[in-house]
Scaffold this active site. Structure first.
Site, PDB file in Angstrom:
ATOM      1  N   LYS A  13       0.828  -1.218   0.000  1.00 22.75           N
ATOM      2  CA  LYS A  13       0.000   0.000   0.000  1.00 22.75           C
ATOM      3  C   LYS A  13       0.860   1.265   0.000  1.00 22.75           C
ATOM      4  O   LYS A  13       0.616   2.181  -0.781  1.00 22.75           O
ATOM      5  CB  LYS A  13      -0.925   0.039   1.241  1.00 22.75           C
ATOM      6  CG  LYS A  13      -1.913  -1.089   1.341  1.00 22.75           C
ATOM      7  CD  LYS A  13      -2.870  -0.884   2.521  1.00 22.75           C
ATOM      8  CE  LYS A  13      -2.208  -0.925   3.876  1.00 22.75           C
ATOM      9  NZ  LYS A  13      -1.778  -2.269   4.318  1.00 22.75           N
ATOM     10  N   ARG A  88      -9.148   0.878   9.141  1.00 21.94           N
ATOM     11  CA  ARG A  88      -8.755  -0.487   9.506  1.00 21.94           C
ATOM     12  C   ARG A  88      -9.825  -1.177  10.344  1.00 21.94           C
ATOM     13  O   ARG A  88      -9.649  -2.342  10.719  1.00 21.94           O
ATOM     14  CB  ARG A  88      -7.468  -0.432  10.326  1.00 21.94           C
ATOM     15  CG  ARG A  88      -6.187  -0.768   9.550  1.00 21.94           C
ATOM     16  CD  ARG A  88      -5.069  -0.592  10.521  1.00 21.94           C
ATOM     17  NE  ARG A  88      -3.836  -1.248  10.281  1.00 21.94           N
ATOM     18  CZ  ARG A  88      -2.775  -0.690   9.691  1.00 21.94           C
ATOM     19  NH1 ARG A  88      -2.847   0.488   9.149  1.00 21.94           N
ATOM     20  NH2 ARG A  88      -1.640  -1.341   9.653  1.00 21.94           N
ATOM     21  N   ARG A 127      11.792  -5.683   4.605  1.00 23.23           N
ATOM     22  CA  ARG A 127      11.656  -4.319   5.124  1.00 23.23           C
ATOM     23  C   ARG A 127      12.338  -4.182   6.489  1.00 23.23           C
ATOM     24  O   ARG A 127      12.909  -3.145   6.806  1.00 23.23           O
ATOM     25  CB  ARG A 127      10.166  -3.942   5.233  1.00 23.23           C
ATOM     26  CG  ARG A 127       9.951  -2.477   5.558  1.00 23.23           C
ATOM     27  CD  ARG A 127       8.519  -2.065   5.411  1.00 23.23           C
ATOM     28  NE  ARG A 127       7.654  -2.774   6.320  1.00 23.23           N
ATOM     29  CZ  ARG A 127       6.325  -2.694   6.306  1.00 23.23           C
ATOM     30  NH1 ARG A 127       5.724  -1.944   5.410  1.00 23.23           N
ATOM     31  NH2 ARG A 127       5.593  -3.347   7.174  1.00 23.23           N
ATOM     32  N   ARG A 133      11.963  -1.175  11.273  1.00 21.31           N
ATOM     33  CA  ARG A 133      10.753  -0.830  12.035  1.00 21.31           C
ATOM     34  C   ARG A 133      10.569  -1.779  13.210  1.00 21.31           C
ATOM     35  O   ARG A 133      10.734  -2.985  13.082  1.00 21.31           O
ATOM     36  CB  ARG A 133       9.524  -0.935  11.117  1.00 21.31           C
ATOM     37  CG  ARG A 133       9.115   0.380  10.509  1.00 21.31           C
ATOM     38  CD  ARG A 133       8.017   0.201   9.522  1.00 21.31           C
ATOM     39  NE  ARG A 133       6.782  -0.341  10.089  1.00 21.31           N
ATOM     40  CZ  ARG A 133       5.630  -0.327   9.457  1.00 21.31           C
ATOM     41  NH1 ARG A 133       5.538   0.207   8.266  1.00 21.31           N
ATOM     42  NH2 ARG A 133       4.559  -0.829  10.012  1.00 21.31           N
ATOM     43  N   ARG A 144      -0.065  -8.405  13.810  1.00 22.76           N
ATOM     44  CA  ARG A 144      -0.615  -7.472  12.809  1.00 22.76           C
ATOM     45  C   ARG A 144      -1.474  -8.207  11.789  1.00 22.76           C
ATOM     46  O   ARG A 144      -2.527  -7.706  11.375  1.00 22.76           O
ATOM     47  CB  ARG A 144       0.533  -6.715  12.120  1.00 22.76           C
ATOM     48  CG  ARG A 144       1.177  -5.707  13.065  1.00 22.76           C
ATOM     49  CD  ARG A 144       2.513  -5.233  12.567  1.00 22.76           C
ATOM     50  NE  ARG A 144       2.392  -4.431  11.369  1.00 22.76           N
ATOM     51  CZ  ARG A 144       3.395  -4.210  10.512  1.00 22.76           C
ATOM     52  NH1 ARG A 144       4.570  -4.760  10.729  1.00 22.76           N
ATOM     53  NH2 ARG A 144       3.202  -3.463   9.463  1.00 22.76           N
TER      54      ARG A 144
HETATM   55  P1  AMP Z   1       1.106   0.717   9.131  1.00 30.11           P
HETATM   56  O1  AMP Z   1       2.315   1.526   8.852  1.00 30.11           O
HETATM   57  O2  AMP Z   1      -0.089   1.153   8.362  1.00 30.11           O
HETATM   58  O3  AMP Z   1       1.356  -0.762   8.987  1.00 30.11           O
HETATM   59  O4  AMP Z   1       0.744   0.950  10.669  1.00 30.11           O
HETATM   60  C1  AMP Z   1       1.663   0.648  11.697  1.00 30.11           C
HETATM   61  C2  AMP Z   1       0.921   0.550  13.027  1.00 30.11           C
HETATM   62  O5  AMP Z   1       0.296   1.817  13.317  1.00 30.11           O
HETATM   63  C3  AMP Z   1      -0.223  -0.451  13.064  1.00 30.11           C
HETATM   64  O6  AMP Z   1       0.211  -1.774  13.333  1.00 30.11           O
HETATM   65  C4  AMP Z   1      -1.059   0.123  14.202  1.00 30.11           C
HETATM   66  O7  AMP Z   1      -0.467  -0.111  15.449  1.00 30.11           O
HETATM   67  C5  AMP Z   1      -0.974   1.618  13.928  1.00 30.11           C
HETATM   68  N1  AMP Z   1      -2.009   2.062  12.970  1.00 30.11           N
HETATM   69  C6  AMP Z   1      -1.804   2.602  11.740  1.00 30.11           C
HETATM   70  N2  AMP Z   1      -2.965   2.898  11.140  1.00 30.11           N
HETATM   71  C7  AMP Z   1      -3.947   2.521  12.000  1.00 30.11           C
HETATM   72  C8  AMP Z   1      -5.356   2.543  11.949  1.00 30.11           C
HETATM   73  N3  AMP Z   1      -6.018   3.024  10.880  1.00 30.11           N
HETATM   74  N4  AMP Z   1      -6.038   2.071  13.026  1.00 30.11           N
HETATM   75  C9  AMP Z   1      -5.392   1.607  14.116  1.00 30.11           C
HETATM   76  N5  AMP Z   1      -4.066   1.527  14.219  1.00 30.11           N
HETATM   77  C10 AMP Z   1      -3.328   1.992  13.173  1.00 30.11           C
END
Ligand code: AMP
Length: 187
Positions: A13, A88, A127, A133, A144
Protein backbone atom coordinates in the site's frame (compact mmCIF):
# COMPACT_ATOMS: atom_id res chain seq x y z
CA UNK A 1 -10.85 11.25 -5.95
CA UNK A 2 -10.96 9.62 -2.56
CA UNK A 3 -9.18 6.31 -2.91
CA UNK A 4 -8.77 3.68 -0.24
CA UNK A 5 -5.76 1.43 -0.77
CA UNK A 6 -6.73 -1.68 1.07
CA UNK A 7 -4.93 -4.85 2.06
CA UNK A 8 -2.92 -6.63 4.76
CA UNK A 9 0.33 -5.29 6.23
CA UNK A 10 3.15 -5.64 3.72
CA UNK A 11 0.91 -5.83 0.63
CA UNK A 12 2.49 -2.72 -0.92
CA UNK A 13 0.00 0.00 0.00
CA UNK A 14 2.67 2.51 1.03
CA UNK A 15 4.82 1.90 -2.05
CA UNK A 16 1.88 2.25 -4.41
CA UNK A 17 0.51 5.29 -2.56
CA UNK A 18 3.84 7.08 -3.06
CA UNK A 19 3.76 6.33 -6.78
CA UNK A 20 0.24 7.72 -7.04
CA UNK A 21 1.38 10.89 -5.27
CA UNK A 22 4.08 11.33 -7.91
CA UNK A 23 1.88 10.40 -10.85
CA UNK A 24 -1.32 12.21 -9.92
CA UNK A 25 -0.44 14.84 -7.35
CA UNK A 26 -2.79 13.40 -4.77
CA UNK A 27 -2.07 13.37 -1.04
CA UNK A 28 -1.06 10.17 0.77
CA UNK A 29 -2.85 9.87 4.09
CA UNK A 30 -1.05 7.09 5.94
CA UNK A 31 -2.06 6.84 9.59
CA UNK A 32 0.96 4.57 10.18
CA UNK A 33 3.31 7.29 8.87
CA UNK A 34 1.49 9.95 10.94
CA UNK A 35 1.83 7.87 14.09
CA UNK A 36 5.50 7.13 13.42
CA UNK A 37 6.09 10.87 12.87
CA UNK A 38 4.43 11.61 16.22
CA UNK A 39 6.73 9.09 17.85
CA UNK A 40 9.86 10.50 16.23
CA UNK A 41 8.83 13.98 17.35
CA UNK A 42 8.35 12.64 20.87
CA UNK A 43 4.85 14.06 21.22
CA UNK A 44 2.48 12.98 23.97
CA UNK A 45 0.42 11.10 21.37
CA UNK A 46 3.54 9.39 20.05
CA UNK A 47 4.51 8.19 23.49
CA UNK A 48 0.99 7.00 24.17
CA UNK A 49 0.79 4.76 21.07
CA UNK A 50 4.37 3.41 21.05
CA UNK A 51 3.84 0.17 22.94
CA UNK A 52 0.59 -0.66 21.14
CA UNK A 53 2.24 -0.18 17.74
CA UNK A 54 5.36 -2.13 18.60
CA UNK A 55 3.23 -5.05 19.74
CA UNK A 56 1.42 -5.04 16.38
CA UNK A 57 -1.98 -4.05 17.76
CA UNK A 58 -4.27 -1.34 16.49
CA UNK A 59 -4.37 2.04 18.22
CA UNK A 60 -7.78 3.41 19.14
CA UNK A 61 -10.23 4.47 16.45
CA UNK A 62 -10.56 7.96 18.00
CA UNK A 63 -6.85 8.70 17.58
CA UNK A 64 -6.59 7.76 13.90
CA UNK A 65 -9.94 9.32 12.97
CA UNK A 66 -8.75 12.64 14.40
CA UNK A 67 -5.44 12.40 12.53
CA UNK A 68 -7.26 11.78 9.25
CA UNK A 69 -9.86 14.51 9.74
CA UNK A 70 -7.10 17.08 10.28
CA UNK A 71 -5.67 16.28 6.84
CA UNK A 72 -8.86 16.17 4.74
CA UNK A 73 -8.78 19.87 3.73
CA UNK A 74 -5.26 19.48 2.35
CA UNK A 75 -6.25 16.41 0.29
CA UNK A 76 -9.36 18.14 -0.97
CA UNK A 77 -7.24 21.04 -2.21
CA UNK A 78 -4.93 18.62 -4.04
CA UNK A 79 -7.92 16.96 -5.72
CA UNK A 80 -7.29 13.53 -4.28
CA UNK A 81 -6.68 11.54 -1.12
CA UNK A 82 -5.04 8.14 -0.98
CA UNK A 83 -6.04 6.50 2.28
CA UNK A 84 -3.22 4.11 3.15
CA UNK A 85 -3.66 1.91 6.23
CA UNK A 86 -6.90 3.67 7.09
CA UNK A 87 -9.67 2.70 7.65
CA UNK A 88 -8.76 -0.49 9.51
CA UNK A 89 -12.03 -1.10 11.36
CA UNK A 90 -15.68 -0.75 10.43
CA UNK A 91 -15.98 2.11 12.95
CA UNK A 92 -13.18 3.95 11.14
CA UNK A 93 -14.84 3.36 7.76
CA UNK A 94 -18.11 4.75 9.09
CA UNK A 95 -16.34 7.79 10.53
CA UNK A 96 -14.59 8.37 7.20
CA UNK A 97 -17.89 8.17 5.32
CA UNK A 98 -19.34 10.71 7.72
CA UNK A 99 -16.40 13.10 7.53
CA UNK A 100 -16.36 12.96 3.73
CA UNK A 101 -20.14 13.37 3.50
CA UNK A 102 -19.87 16.51 5.62
CA UNK A 103 -17.59 17.87 2.88
CA UNK A 104 -19.93 16.76 0.09
CA UNK A 105 -17.64 13.88 -0.84
CA UNK A 106 -17.40 10.11 -0.52
CA UNK A 107 -15.04 7.17 -0.86
CA UNK A 108 -14.91 6.85 -4.64
CA UNK A 109 -12.92 3.67 -5.01
CA UNK A 110 -11.36 0.93 -2.93
CA UNK A 111 -8.42 -0.89 -4.44
CA UNK A 112 -7.79 -4.17 -2.69
CA UNK A 113 -4.25 -5.45 -3.12
CA UNK A 114 -4.26 -9.22 -2.90
CA UNK A 115 -1.02 -10.87 -1.70
CA UNK A 116 -0.64 -14.30 -0.11
CA UNK A 117 0.59 -14.67 3.47
CA UNK A 118 3.96 -16.30 2.66
CA UNK A 119 4.83 -13.36 0.43
CA UNK A 120 3.72 -10.88 3.14
CA UNK A 121 6.10 -12.48 5.62
CA UNK A 122 8.93 -12.40 3.03
CA UNK A 123 8.35 -8.70 2.38
CA UNK A 124 8.19 -7.93 6.10
CA UNK A 125 11.60 -9.60 6.62
CA UNK A 126 13.06 -7.58 3.73
CA UNK A 127 11.66 -4.32 5.12
CA UNK A 128 12.93 -5.21 8.60
CA UNK A 129 16.45 -5.40 7.16
CA UNK A 130 16.03 -2.15 5.21
CA UNK A 131 14.07 0.10 7.59
CA UNK A 132 14.36 -1.47 11.04
CA UNK A 133 10.75 -0.83 12.03
CA UNK A 134 10.08 -2.01 15.59
CA UNK A 135 6.89 -3.83 14.51
CA UNK A 136 8.60 -5.74 11.68
CA UNK A 137 9.46 -8.70 13.89
CA UNK A 138 8.07 -12.19 13.41
CA UNK A 139 6.04 -11.92 16.64
CA UNK A 140 4.60 -8.44 16.04
CA UNK A 141 3.91 -9.23 12.40
CA UNK A 142 1.85 -12.25 13.44
CA UNK A 143 -0.24 -9.98 15.66
CA UNK A 144 -0.62 -7.47 12.81
CA UNK A 145 -1.83 -10.18 10.44
CA UNK A 146 -4.32 -11.34 13.07
CA UNK A 147 -5.53 -7.77 13.59
CA UNK A 148 -6.01 -7.54 9.83
CA UNK A 149 -8.02 -10.77 9.68
CA UNK A 150 -10.27 -10.03 12.63
CA UNK A 151 -10.69 -6.24 12.53
CA UNK A 152 -9.87 -5.06 9.02
CA UNK A 153 -11.03 -7.84 6.69
CA UNK A 154 -14.70 -7.17 7.66
CA UNK A 155 -14.33 -3.97 5.63
CA UNK A 156 -14.31 -6.05 2.44
CA UNK A 157 -18.05 -6.82 2.62
CA UNK A 158 -18.64 -3.27 3.92
CA UNK A 159 -17.18 -1.72 0.76
CA UNK A 160 -18.22 -4.50 -1.62
CA UNK A 161 -21.84 -3.80 -0.75
CA UNK A 162 -21.47 -0.32 -2.20
CA UNK A 163 -19.79 -1.67 -5.37
CA UNK A 164 -16.57 0.28 -4.80
CA UNK A 165 -14.02 -2.50 -4.57
CA UNK A 166 -11.62 -3.36 -7.39
CA UNK A 167 -9.28 -6.27 -6.72
CA UNK A 168 -5.72 -5.97 -7.95
CA UNK A 169 -3.15 -8.79 -7.91
CA UNK A 170 -0.45 -7.47 -5.60
CA UNK A 171 2.00 -10.34 -6.17
CA UNK A 172 3.70 -8.87 -9.25
CA UNK A 173 6.49 -6.34 -9.57
CA UNK A 174 6.00 -2.79 -8.27
CA UNK A 175 5.60 -1.62 -11.89
CA UNK A 176 3.07 -4.33 -12.76
CA UNK A 177 0.95 -3.58 -9.70
CA UNK A 178 1.19 0.13 -10.42
CA UNK A 179 -0.04 -0.42 -13.98
CA UNK A 180 -2.95 -2.55 -12.75
CA UNK A 181 -3.91 0.20 -10.28
CA UNK A 182 -3.81 2.80 -13.04
CA UNK A 183 -6.14 0.66 -15.15
CA UNK A 184 -8.51 0.21 -12.19
CA UNK A 185 -8.58 3.97 -11.62
CA UNK A 186 -9.01 5.04 -15.19
CA UNK A 187 -11.64 2.50 -16.18
P1 AMP B 1 1.11 0.72 9.13
O1 AMP B 1 2.31 1.53 8.85
O2 AMP B 1 -0.09 1.15 8.36
O3 AMP B 1 1.36 -0.76 8.99
O4 AMP B 1 0.74 0.95 10.67
C1 AMP B 1 1.66 0.65 11.70
C2 AMP B 1 0.92 0.55 13.03
O5 AMP B 1 0.30 1.82 13.32
C3 AMP B 1 -0.22 -0.45 13.06
O6 AMP B 1 0.21 -1.77 13.33
C4 AMP B 1 -1.06 0.12 14.20
O7 AMP B 1 -0.47 -0.11 15.45
C5 AMP B 1 -0.97 1.62 13.93
N1 AMP B 1 -2.01 2.06 12.97
C6 AMP B 1 -1.80 2.60 11.74
N2 AMP B 1 -2.96 2.90 11.14
C7 AMP B 1 -3.95 2.52 12.00
C8 AMP B 1 -5.36 2.54 11.95
N3 AMP B 1 -6.02 3.02 10.88
N4 AMP B 1 -6.04 2.07 13.03
C9 AMP B 1 -5.39 1.61 14.12
N5 AMP B 1 -4.07 1.53 14.22
C10 AMP B 1 -3.33 1.99 13.17
Amino acid sequence: MNLVLFGPPGCGKGTQAKRLVEQRGWVQLSTGDMLRAARSAGTELGNRVAAVMDGGNLVSDEIVIELIEERLPEAEKAGGAIFDGFPRTVAQAEALDKALAARGAQVDRVIRLVVDNDELVRRMAKRAAEEGRADDTVEAFKVRLEAYETQTAPLIPYYTASGKVVEVDGMGSIEAVSAAIATALDD
